[in-house]
Design a protein around this motif. Structure first.
Motif, PDB file in Angstrom:
ATOM      1  N   ILE A   1       0.872  -1.190   0.000  1.00 57.85           N
ATOM      2  CA  ILE A   1       0.000   0.000   0.000  1.00 57.85           C
ATOM      3  C   ILE A   1       0.901   1.229   0.000  1.00 57.85           C
ATOM      4  CG2 ILE A   1      -1.820   1.244   1.250  1.00 57.85           C
ATOM      5  CD1 ILE A   1      -2.556  -1.389   2.635  1.00 57.85           C
ATOM      6  N   ASP A   2       0.602   2.208  -0.864  1.00 59.52           N
ATOM      7  CA  ASP A   2       1.425   3.415  -0.954  1.00 59.52           C
ATOM      8  C   ASP A   2       1.431   4.193   0.360  1.00 59.52           C
ATOM      9  OD1 ASP A   2       2.258   3.087  -3.537  1.00 59.52           O
ATOM     10  OD2 ASP A   2       0.576   4.224  -4.395  1.00 59.52           O
ATOM     11  N   GLU A   3       2.574   4.849   0.612  1.00 61.04           N
ATOM     12  CA  GLU A   3       2.693   5.636   1.838  1.00 61.04           C
ATOM     13  C   GLU A   3       1.637   6.743   1.871  1.00 61.04           C
ATOM     14  OE1 GLU A   3       6.807   6.268   2.786  1.00 61.04           O
ATOM     15  OE2 GLU A   3       6.276   7.973   4.073  1.00 61.04           O
ATOM     16  N   SER A   4       1.364   7.325   0.696  1.00 65.70           N
ATOM     17  CA  SER A   4       0.380   8.419   0.670  1.00 65.70           C
ATOM     18  C   SER A   4      -1.008   7.913   1.072  1.00 65.70           C
ATOM     19  CB  SER A   4       0.336   9.051  -0.722  1.00 65.70           C
ATOM     20  OG  SER A   4       0.005   8.055  -1.672  1.00 65.70           O
ATOM     21  N   VAL A   5      -1.306   6.676   0.708  1.00 65.97           N
ATOM     22  CA  VAL A   5      -2.607   6.093   1.085  1.00 65.97           C
ATOM     23  C   VAL A   5      -2.657   5.878   2.599  1.00 65.97           C
ATOM     24  CG1 VAL A   5      -4.087   4.069   0.854  1.00 65.97           C
ATOM     25  CG2 VAL A   5      -2.943   5.008  -1.161  1.00 65.97           C
ATOM     26  N   LEU A   6      -1.530   5.384   3.155  1.00 70.61           N
ATOM     27  CA  LEU A   6      -1.476   5.172   4.609  1.00 70.61           C
ATOM     28  C   LEU A   6      -1.661   6.488   5.354  1.00 70.61           C
ATOM     29  CD1 LEU A   6       1.457   2.599   4.916  1.00 70.61           C
ATOM     30  CD2 LEU A   6      -1.002   2.179   5.166  1.00 70.61           C
ATOM     31  N   LEU A   7      -1.037   7.538   4.808  1.00 65.53           N
ATOM     32  CA  LEU A   7      -1.144   8.849   5.448  1.00 65.53           C
ATOM     33  C   LEU A   7      -2.601   9.319   5.429  1.00 65.53           C
ATOM     34  CD1 LEU A   7       0.246  11.311   6.715  1.00 65.53           C
ATOM     35  CD2 LEU A   7       0.508  12.240   4.410  1.00 65.53           C
ATOM     36  N   GLU A   8      -3.248   9.173   4.270  1.00 64.14           N
ATOM     37  CA  GLU A   8      -4.633   9.603   4.153  1.00 64.14           C
ATOM     38  C   GLU A   8      -5.526   8.811   5.113  1.00 64.14           C
ATOM     39  OE1 GLU A   8      -6.165   9.405   0.135  1.00 64.14           O
ATOM     40  OE2 GLU A   8      -8.147  10.047   0.830  1.00 64.14           O
ATOM     41  N   GLU A   9      -5.255   7.513   5.203  1.00 67.86           N
ATOM     42  CA  GLU A   9      -6.049   6.650   6.084  1.00 67.86           C
ATOM     43  C   GLU A   9      -5.880   7.086   7.549  1.00 67.86           C
ATOM     44  OE1 GLU A   9      -8.231   4.408   5.729  1.00 67.86           O
ATOM     45  OE2 GLU A   9      -8.224   3.140   7.522  1.00 67.86           O
ATOM     46  N   ARG A  10      -4.616   7.407   7.900  1.00 73.29           N
ATOM     47  CA  ARG A  10      -4.362   7.778   9.293  1.00 73.29           C
ATOM     48  C   ARG A  10      -5.062   9.088   9.631  1.00 73.29           C
ATOM     49  NH1 ARG A  10      -0.987   5.988  13.269  1.00 73.29           N
ATOM     50  NH2 ARG A  10      -0.540   7.555  14.843  1.00 73.29           N
ATOM     51  N   GLN A  11      -4.949  10.047   8.703  1.00 74.13           N
ATOM     52  CA  GLN A  11      -5.590  11.340   8.949  1.00 74.13           C
ATOM     53  C   GLN A  11      -7.094  11.167   9.059  1.00 74.13           C
ATOM     54  OE1 GLN A  11      -4.045  13.509   5.609  1.00 74.13           O
ATOM     55  NE2 GLN A  11      -2.338  14.358   6.790  1.00 74.13           N
ATOM     56  N   SER A  12      -7.629  10.306   8.196  1.00 78.58           N
ATOM     57  CA  SER A  12      -9.075  10.143   8.200  1.00 78.58           C
ATOM     58  C   SER A  12      -9.552   9.422   9.474  1.00 78.58           C
ATOM     59  CB  SER A  12      -9.436   9.470   6.884  1.00 78.58           C
ATOM     60  OG  SER A  12     -10.462   8.634   6.981  1.00 78.58           O
ATOM     61  N   SER A  13      -8.759   8.470   9.968  1.00 79.73           N
ATOM     62  CA  SER A  13      -9.098   7.817  11.244  1.00 79.73           C
ATOM     63  C   SER A  13      -9.111   8.834  12.380  1.00 79.73           C
ATOM     64  CB  SER A  13      -8.076   6.741  11.599  1.00 79.73           C
ATOM     65  OG  SER A  13      -7.993   5.787  10.597  1.00 79.73           O
ATOM     66  N   LEU A  14      -8.106   9.716  12.376  1.00 77.95           N
ATOM     67  CA  LEU A  14      -7.985  10.657  13.482  1.00 77.95           C
ATOM     68  C   LEU A  14      -9.024  11.769  13.391  1.00 77.95           C
ATOM     69  CD1 LEU A  14      -4.112  10.836  13.697  1.00 77.95           C
ATOM     70  CD2 LEU A  14      -5.631  10.262  15.594  1.00 77.95           C
ATOM     71  N   ARG A  15      -9.317  12.202  12.155  1.00 82.75           N
ATOM     72  CA  ARG A  15     -10.222  13.339  11.984  1.00 82.75           C
ATOM     73  C   ARG A  15     -11.657  12.952  12.359  1.00 82.75           C
ATOM     74  NH1 ARG A  15     -10.087  13.936   6.822  1.00 82.75           N
ATOM     75  NH2 ARG A  15      -7.900  14.525   6.797  1.00 82.75           N
ATOM     76  N   ASP A  16     -12.156  11.875  11.729  1.00 87.81           N
ATOM     77  CA  ASP A  16     -13.575  11.574  11.981  1.00 87.81           C
ATOM     78  C   ASP A  16     -13.849  10.080  12.160  1.00 87.81           C
ATOM     79  OD1 ASP A  16     -13.185  10.718   9.437  1.00 87.81           O
ATOM     80  OD2 ASP A  16     -14.373  12.282   8.481  1.00 87.81           O
ATOM     81  N   GLY A  17     -12.802   9.329  12.426  1.00 87.66           N
ATOM     82  CA  GLY A  17     -13.011   7.912  12.710  1.00 87.66           C
ATOM     83  C   GLY A  17     -13.436   7.105  11.498  1.00 87.66           C
ATOM     84  N   SER A  18     -13.248   7.651  10.292  1.00 82.63           N
ATOM     85  CA  SER A  18     -13.654   6.885   9.112  1.00 82.63           C
ATOM     86  C   SER A  18     -12.435   6.236   8.464  1.00 82.63           C
ATOM     87  CB  SER A  18     -14.360   7.794   8.107  1.00 82.63           C
ATOM     88  OG  SER A  18     -13.431   8.709   7.577  1.00 82.63           O
ATOM     89  N   SER A  19     -12.701   5.297   7.572  1.00 85.51           N
ATOM     90  CA  SER A  19     -11.611   4.588   6.899  1.00 85.51           C
ATOM     91  C   SER A  19     -11.786   4.730   5.402  1.00 85.51           C
ATOM     92  CB  SER A  19     -11.658   3.106   7.287  1.00 85.51           C
ATOM     93  OG  SER A  19     -10.780   2.359   6.463  1.00 85.51           O
ATOM     94  N   ILE A  20     -10.664   4.789   4.673  1.00 89.15           N
ATOM     95  CA  ILE A  20     -10.772   4.830   3.210  1.00 89.15           C
ATOM     96  C   ILE A  20     -10.649   3.425   2.629  1.00 89.15           C
ATOM     97  CG2 ILE A  20      -9.913   7.198   3.046  1.00 89.15           C
ATOM     98  CD1 ILE A  20      -7.236   6.013   2.045  1.00 89.15           C
TER      99      ILE A  20
END
Ligand SMILES: [Zn+2]
Length: 952
Positions: free
Chosen positions: A484-503
């Protein structure tokens, strides 16, 4: 005569009264919502119009499976542009059809066309020139499939129109298309689910149209029409192939290798229309040429939508990491195209802007999309074949991405499970080998992530070189980790922290060997010598009438079914709960034995045993003596434990996840074939639970309230075995007085006690003692007490804060390492380290009354570590590391949170027991490793874990 007069007078009076009692006519009709004609071509009259098979006008309502089938059967007789193939029958006996539609000359030539496609797919056998000449001769091949989710109905209705349009049209564009193309229509991929939904439409239909997407008419009800007979999501089954619908379909698609595969779905009612291409994460094993073509198709389709003023989008939530959707075809070189139409069900749905989108318009969207995609393929077929050929060459090239990698599944006596895996791989055209000698390789990657140097591959392993025609698919399903690309991991982490959602839309771990719990390695070279083609294991059913007992080995999962089926025939069965050697036959712990002495009154004992072994295709040995040499078990001792026949109920209905109920039910029918009952859980408070000695609570949503809870607790205390999964385990663990297993978040007050118990358990599995020290006469002042040598424990407040933070990062379907208690009866047939599919499950904590049969984290050696190290409430002993993540996305915070927690617990309560699985052990019918633990619980629980009942 007089009587007759009275009667007819009465009738005319009464019948008139009846007429006046008829339901009131509505003020408007949904059929008037959308005046556009879907079928607007010029058609031959000798082909019946779709409406003639329906009791409404085509497109206005949902056609039932029976109506669709009758149209197909009639058309197959009316048209020479059509060949109908029945590729499967559903569990409920409905046919599944693929319709091959083309010009008659192509229809008469299908076998030759298919054989050319097969040739083009193996670049080891032909050169560029031969490939070019095949490509020049080939028609394009499109596979258009609809409504795999039975309550997403508009696709199948569109398919009905498409079939008619293609076989009945007089128009030259259609006739040209058919001369250049083979169009395969799979109109209805899940007839059982569709039938369930169509039935509910009949049941909830009133007189006036209903535009409210919250009404039962639109939503349907439990277990919903999405899934098939056993409540399986067929769009997650394309690789696991557990259901007959999928097995038949995949076999046919794989024979034909279409250029595109359209998969027509529906989504939320208030949405618009979505199609490909997907957004990141996209699985790295998908040929990027396909993404390029995906854009081309989307562009042409978008033009058609623009023309008609229909709104749509691409990408957004549509990712493509998980390979088990219909998009498994992309790993084989086919472009997968997803349609997601907003879901109307019937009539139409009112939107916030006030408009009503009608069902007929939804059908029209799918219809126009289909025609648009067919035209794009017709235009680009040649170029797409060239790209396909390039991909096929790369797959078998020694310099390509897949040129130097081999997957190895290590030998196992679990032939039942290995055979099942082999069947799934063979269904995907994977070439399989066995090594005839030991092979020494420079290095091998283990499932734990450890790269071992100078690895020796034992003789008889299953060898799968990645360099072969289906290389990308092989990599996608056997690589231990999907990149999985690092950019995808970053987006996933931000999204988990921001609103608890997952991509991430599905699980991030899916490799077959971990799902199956079979130890495997990856070797970074192409193994090609000392290999023979894989052949099935011979089964040896050896029945000697004069033996004192007959036995099957526990290593094979089918041994559980052997025991279950014998007990159903009222034959007494024993488990040998330790490794044994009897009459020179080695039997591993948990092996199943039938003793002649136990069954003196059973007629035809030998015949029954033999028949059951042959049905299961499992090897059986005859044993002439009950003597076990040295300290090994003898037949009269305590290691020959009598089983109790399980009498099983599954608590069911709308309080529970239909998926987990379905897979529980299916697992019994699939692996055991024994009688059991699904019981409506609303009856649990007053039903006669004494009929059952084993009750399964699938993952559930309900509260465990008053009378139900009391009834279950009483039943357990009197000898019942209660087995719960995921959310139901959460309910039990959070209940005040329902056993001693607790949820992690409720234990921080006493975390010291939990740590104490864990340290005791870890010390019990230590293999080192110092005899000199033990026999020393003086008082030893150097004893190390594990809790004293640990780092300082975290405060309750700190533990609570950590837990809150860590809970943000829980996985959504990854593989973690399970540490398995090798002495427990629940772990028969299970290796010390078991990959476990893990998601946002309850985190279970056992106290000193309850057993943790499987904990999260594999203890591995690390001599550099001299002290105990803390992980939240627990710790890791000196000389060890704890491995948690095996595959997929497990954030380090989540790994810490679940480390050392229990996945499988067992607790004695009165004469009975409670067995909790933190997860869903039978997930999608494919987690065969944890399935074995569950089968042990279900079939052996009543005999081995509860007090035995004596029938006087
Ligand atoms: Zn769907």
């Amino acid at each position: 005569m007089k009587n007759f007069m009275v009667l007819s007078l009465f009738c005319s009076f009464f019948c008139a009264a009846l007429l006046s009692e008829e339901l009131m006519k509505p003020t408007s009709f949904s059929k008037d919502l959308y005046p556009a004609e879907i079928l607007d071509g010029n058609y031959f009259l000798d082909i019946d119009h779709p409406s003639s098979f329906l009791d409404f006008n085509y497109g206005e309502r949902v056609a039932s499976p029976a109506q669709i089938s009758s149209a197909i059967v009639a058309w197959s007789k009316q048209s020479n542009r059509l060949k109908v193939v029945e590729y499967a029958k559903s569990h409920e006996g409905r046919p599944l059809y693929a319709l091959f539609i083309s010009a008659p000359e192509n229809i008469n030539n299908l076998d030759a066309i298919k054989s050319n496609i097969t040739k083009l797919s193996d670049a080891r056998n032909i050169n560029d020139k031969e490939a070019e000449s095949i490509i020049q001769s080939l028609p394009s091949v499109a596979w258009m499939a609809y409504s795999i989710h039975g309550n997403e109905t508009s696709g199948a209705d569109a398919a009905l129109g498409i079939i008619y349009h293609l076989i009945a049209s007089k128009d030259s564009d259609v006739i040209d298309m058919l001369s250049e193309m083979i169009i395969v229509i799979d109109p209805m991929m899940n007839p059982d689910g569709r039938d369930r939904f169509a039935k509910s439409l009949e049941q909830y239909r009133g007189t006036a149209p209903n535009y409210d997407d919250q009404s039962l008419l639109h939503t349907g009800d439990w277990p919903y029409g999405r899934t098939n007979h056993y409540y399986f999501d067929l769009n997650r089954d394309w690789l696991y192939l557990t259901q007959p619908e999928t097995r038949g379909r995949v076999a046919l698609i794989n024979e034909w290798r279409p250029q595109i595969l359209v998969d027509g779905h529906e989504m939320g009612a208030q949405d618009t229309f979505m199609t490909g291409p997907p957004r990141e994460p996209i699985n790295k094993n998908i040929d990027r040429d396909l993404i390029k073509w995906g854009n081309q198709f989307a562009n042409d389709q978008a033009n058609e939508f623009d023309l008609r003023g229909w709104r749509f989008y691409t990408g957004e939530w549509h990712e493509d990491l998980y390979p088990g959707y219909s998009f498994y075809v992309q790993f084989r070189g086919t472009l997968g195209i997803l349609y997601e139409q907003s879901r109307m069900s019937e009539d139409g749905v009112r939107r916030p802007e006030g408009s009503i989108q009608s069902y007929k318009e939804a059908v029209h969207h799918q219809y126009i999309s289909t025609l648009a995609n067919l035209k794009t393929l017709q235009k680009n077929s040649y170029q797409m074949y060239l790209d396909y050929w390039d991909g096929r060459k790369l797959n078998v090239s020694k310099n390509g991405k897949y040129g130097n990698q081999t997957f190895v599944i290590l030998p196992t006596d679990n032939h039942g499970r290995l055979n099942a895996l082999v069947a799934k791989l063979e269904a995907q055209d994977v070439e399989l080998f066995r090594n005839t000698k030991i092979l020494s390789v420079q290095s091998a990657l283990k499932q734990s992530g450890e790269l071992v140097e100078d690895f020796v591959i034992p003789k008889g392993s299953l060898i799968i070189p990645n360099r072969q025609p289906e290389a990308p698919l092989i990599a996608a399903i056997l690589e231990f980790d999907a990149d999985i690309d690092e950019s995808v991991l970053l987006e996933e982490r931000q999204s988990s922290l921001r609103d608890g959602s997952s991509i991430m839309y599905d699980t991030t771990a899916f490799n077959f060997t971990m799902m199956f719990g079979l130890p495997a390695v990856t070797v970074p070279e192409n193994l090609s010598s000392n290999l023979e083609l894989w052949a099935p294991f011979p089964t040896n059913v050896e029945v000697n009438e004069n033996a004192v007992m007959w036995a099957v080995n526990a290593e094979d999962d089918r041994s559980v079914a052997f025991a279950a089926r014998l007990m159903e025939k009222n034959i007494n069965v024993r488990i040998i709960d330790e490794d044994a050697v009897l009459s020179k036959h080695s039997l591993s712990r948990g092996s199943v034995a039938v003793l002649a002495m136990d069954n003196l009154s059973h007629e035809n004992l030998i015949n029954d045993i033999e028949l059951i072994a042959r049905d299961l295709n499992i090897s059986l040995v005859s044993i002439e003596s009950g003597f076990g040499p040295d300290e090994l078990p003898d037949w009269g001792g305590r290691h020959f434990r009598l089983l109790q026949k399980p009498q099983i109920a599954i608590l069911s209905h709308s309080d529970f996840s239909s998926y987990d109920v379905g897979v529980t039910w299916w697992s019994i029918d699939q692996y055991l074939g024994i009688r059991h009952s699904q019981v409506n859980s609303s009856m649990a408070g007053y039903a006669d639970l004494r009929r059952y000695n084993t009750i399964v609570m699938p993952s559930g949503y309900a509260d465990l309230n008053g009378s139900k809870k009391e009834a279950l607790m009483t039943w357990v205390a009197q000898g019942g075995t209660l087995i719960a999964h995921n959310r139901s385990s959460r309910l039990i663990a959070s209940a005040e007085d329902f056993g001693g297993v607790k949820l992690l978040q409720n234990t921080f007050e006493n975390s010291v006690d939990y740590k104490f118990d864990l340290l005791k358990e870890m010390a019990a599995s230590d293999n080192y003692i110092n005899k000199d020290k033990i026999l020393n006469h003086g008082v030893d002042l150097d004893i190390t007490y594990p809790w004293e040598s640990s780092e300082k424990a975290l405060s309750q407040e700190n533990l609570e804060n950590r837990d809150k933070w860590q809970s943000i990062f829980m996985p959504s379907g990854s593989m973690v390492a399970g540490r398995v208690d090798q002495k427990h009866w629940l772990s028969f047939g299970t290796p010390p380290t078991l990959p476990i599919l893990y998601a946002n499950y309850p985190i279970l904590m056992t106290n000193n009354q309850s057993e943790a049969v499987v904990r999260i984290g594999e203890l591995v050696s690390n001599d550099a570590v001299k002290d105990f190290r803390m992980v939240n409430w627990s710790s890791i002993p000196p000389g060890k590391d704890l491995n948690v993540r095996m595959s997929g996305l497990v954030w380090p915070e989540a790994a810490q949170r679940i480390a050392n927690s229990a996945y499988l617990t067992r607790e004695r309560i009165g004469r009975g027991q409670i067995i909790l699985f933190a997860g869903e052990p039978n997930f999608r019918g494919s987690t065969r490793g944890t399935n074995r633990l569950w089968l042990n619980a279900l079939i052996y629980g009543a005999g081995l874990g509860a007090s035995s009942k004596i029938n006087l």
